[in-house]
Design a protein around this motif. Structure first.
Motif, PDB file in Angstrom:
ATOM      1  N   GLN A 145       0.858  -1.189   0.000  1.00 18.69           N
ATOM      2  CA  GLN A 145       0.000   0.000   0.000  1.00 18.69           C
ATOM      3  C   GLN A 145       0.887   1.230   0.000  1.00 18.69           C
ATOM      4  N   LEU A 146       0.510   2.199  -0.810  1.00 22.42           N
ATOM      5  CA  LEU A 146       1.298   3.414  -0.964  1.00 22.42           C
ATOM      6  C   LEU A 146       0.461   4.627  -0.584  1.00 22.42           C
ATOM      7  N   GLN A 147       1.083   5.543   0.121  1.00 24.63           N
ATOM      8  CA  GLN A 147       0.416   6.769   0.545  1.00 24.63           C
ATOM      9  C   GLN A 147       1.271   7.949   0.122  1.00 24.63           C
ATOM     10  N   PHE A 181       4.477   9.552 -11.183  1.00 23.96           N
ATOM     11  CA  PHE A 181       3.760   9.935 -12.394  1.00 23.96           C
ATOM     12  C   PHE A 181       2.872  11.122 -12.050  1.00 23.96           C
ATOM     13  N   ARG A 182       2.404  11.809 -13.061  1.00 29.89           N
ATOM     14  CA  ARG A 182       1.479  12.901 -12.819  1.00 29.89           C
ATOM     15  C   ARG A 182       0.428  12.950 -13.920  1.00 29.89           C
ATOM     16  N   GLN A 183      -0.702  13.514 -13.553  1.00 25.76           N
ATOM     17  CA  GLN A 183      -1.786  13.644 -14.512  1.00 25.76           C
ATOM     18  C   GLN A 183      -2.507  14.951 -14.275  1.00 25.76           C
ATOM     19  N   ALA A 184      -2.524  15.777 -15.304  1.00 24.54           N
ATOM     20  CA  ALA A 184      -3.251  17.040 -15.256  1.00 24.54           C
ATOM     21  C   ALA A 184      -4.633  16.832 -15.865  1.00 24.54           C
ATOM     22  N   PRO A 185      -5.587  17.672 -15.524  1.00 21.48           N
ATOM     23  CA  PRO A 185      -6.936  17.528 -16.067  1.00 21.48           C
ATOM     24  C   PRO A 185      -6.932  17.527 -17.586  1.00 21.48           C
ATOM     25  N   ASP A 234       3.747  22.182 -14.184  1.00 18.61           N
ATOM     26  CA  ASP A 234       3.938  21.081 -13.235  1.00 18.61           C
ATOM     27  C   ASP A 234       2.673  20.792 -12.439  1.00 18.61           C
ATOM     28  N   SER A 235       1.674  21.633 -12.564  1.00  9.95           N
ATOM     29  CA  SER A 235       0.425  21.423 -11.838  1.00  9.95           C
ATOM     30  C   SER A 235      -0.229  20.122 -12.297  1.00  9.95           C
ATOM     31  N   ALA A 236      -0.540  19.263 -11.352  1.00 11.56           N
ATOM     32  CA  ALA A 236      -1.127  17.962 -11.666  1.00 11.56           C
ATOM     33  C   ALA A 236      -1.351  17.201 -10.372  1.00 11.56           C
ATOM     34  N   ALA A 237      -2.057  16.093 -10.507  1.00 11.61           N
ATOM     35  CA  ALA A 237      -2.100  15.127  -9.415  1.00 11.61           C
ATOM     36  C   ALA A 237      -0.894  14.208  -9.593  1.00 11.61           C
ATOM     37  N   TYR A 238      -0.135  14.039  -8.531  1.00 10.56           N
ATOM     38  CA  TYR A 238       1.076  13.231  -8.578  1.00 10.56           C
ATOM     39  C   TYR A 238       0.816  11.894  -7.881  1.00 10.56           C
ATOM     40  N   TYR A 239       1.251  10.827  -8.558  1.00  8.78           N
ATOM     41  CA  TYR A 239       1.040   9.472  -8.062  1.00  8.78           C
ATOM     42  C   TYR A 239       2.375   8.751  -7.931  1.00  8.78           C
ATOM     43  N   CYS A 240       2.519   7.964  -6.885  1.00 14.88           N
ATOM     44  CA  CYS A 240       3.675   7.087  -6.792  1.00 14.88           C
ATOM     45  C   CYS A 240       3.213   5.647  -7.045  1.00 14.88           C
ATOM     46  N   ASP A 282       3.019  -2.117 -10.531  1.00 18.33           N
ATOM     47  CA  ASP A 282       2.079  -3.083  -9.985  1.00 18.33           C
ATOM     48  C   ASP A 282       1.106  -2.489  -8.978  1.00 18.33           C
ATOM     49  N   TYR A 283       1.582  -1.565  -8.170  1.00 18.85           N
ATOM     50  CA  TYR A 283       0.750  -0.968  -7.135  1.00 18.85           C
ATOM     51  C   TYR A 283       0.877   0.547  -7.199  1.00 18.85           C
ATOM     52  N   TRP A 284      -0.240   1.199  -6.955  1.00 14.43           N
ATOM     53  CA  TRP A 284      -0.309   2.653  -7.058  1.00 14.43           C
ATOM     54  C   TRP A 284      -0.883   3.237  -5.781  1.00 14.43           C
ATOM     55  N   GLY A 285      -0.382   4.428  -5.450  1.00 13.68           N
ATOM     56  CA  GLY A 285      -0.973   5.182  -4.365  1.00 13.68           C
ATOM     57  C   GLY A 285      -2.033   6.123  -4.899  1.00 13.68           C
ATOM     58  N   GLN A 286      -2.723   6.773  -3.985  1.00 11.59           N
ATOM     59  CA  GLN A 286      -3.677   7.787  -4.412  1.00 11.59           C
ATOM     60  C   GLN A 286      -2.881   9.041  -4.781  1.00 11.59           C
ATOM     61  N   GLY A 287      -3.455   9.928  -5.494  1.00  8.56           N
ATOM     62  CA  GLY A 287      -2.735  11.120  -5.933  1.00  8.56           C
ATOM     63  C   GLY A 287      -2.654  12.184  -4.862  1.00  8.56           C
ATOM     64  N   THR A 288      -1.646  13.019  -4.975  1.00 13.05           N
ATOM     65  CA  THR A 288      -1.551  14.227  -4.166  1.00 13.05           C
ATOM     66  C   THR A 288      -1.460  15.391  -5.129  1.00 13.05           C
ATOM     67  N   GLN A 289      -2.295  16.389  -4.908  1.00 12.40           N
ATOM     68  CA  GLN A 289      -2.449  17.472  -5.867  1.00 12.40           C
ATOM     69  C   GLN A 289      -1.380  18.542  -5.672  1.00 12.40           C
ATOM     70  N   VAL A 290      -0.779  18.941  -6.767  1.00  9.74           N
ATOM     71  CA  VAL A 290       0.188  20.038  -6.777  1.00  9.74           C
ATOM     72  C   VAL A 290      -0.356  21.116  -7.699  1.00  9.74           C
TER      73      VAL A 290
END
Length: 122
Positions: free
Chosen positions: A2-4, A36-40, A89-95, A110-118
């Motif tokens: 589990q990743l946080q 990783f990151r994902q912007a809208p 660089d604004s995005a939700a960042y995921y590990c 294989d496993y992902w955490g929830q995103g943290t918004q930047v």
């Protein structure tokens, strides 16, 4: 595993922020870790990765020289130090963790955490 992810928030252009990714429930040092990151409205993109014991790192060209990925296996935590930040660089960042050494391809994780918004503002 589990990743946080944590540490996101608002920051001004040129500023700095440090993200953390804490792992529980697995053999953390057996995994490579990526951010990783994902912007809208955009696809998720690779940011950085670190090998199992931190000896090797890899970065997206867009963040090279500004971001630094590191890990502390004693704390089961990976960090992403971000500086010289830009509005793009604004995005939700995921590990995420992978059994490969280093990987840009999100399908290898294989496993992902929830995103943290930047959010970077000028």
């Amino acid at each position: 595993v589990q990743l946080q992810a944590s540490g996101g928030g608002p920051v001004q252009t040129g500023g700095s922020l440090r993200l953390s990714c804490a792992a529980t429930g697995g053999s953390f040092s057996s995994y490579g870790v990526g951010w990783f990151r994902q912007a809208p409205g955009k696809e998720r993109e690779f940011v950085a990765a670190v090998s199992q014991y931190g000896g090797s790192t890899m970065y997206a060209e867009s963040v090279k020289g500004r971001f630094t990925i590191s890990r502390d296996n004693a704390k089961n935590t990976v960090y992403l130090q971000m500086s010289g930040m830009k509005t793009e660089d604004s995005a939700a960042y995921y590990c995420a963790v992978t059994r490969t050494r280093l990987a840009r391809n999100s399908a290898l994780y294989d496993y992902w955490g929830q995103g943290t918004q930047v959010t970077v503002s000028s």
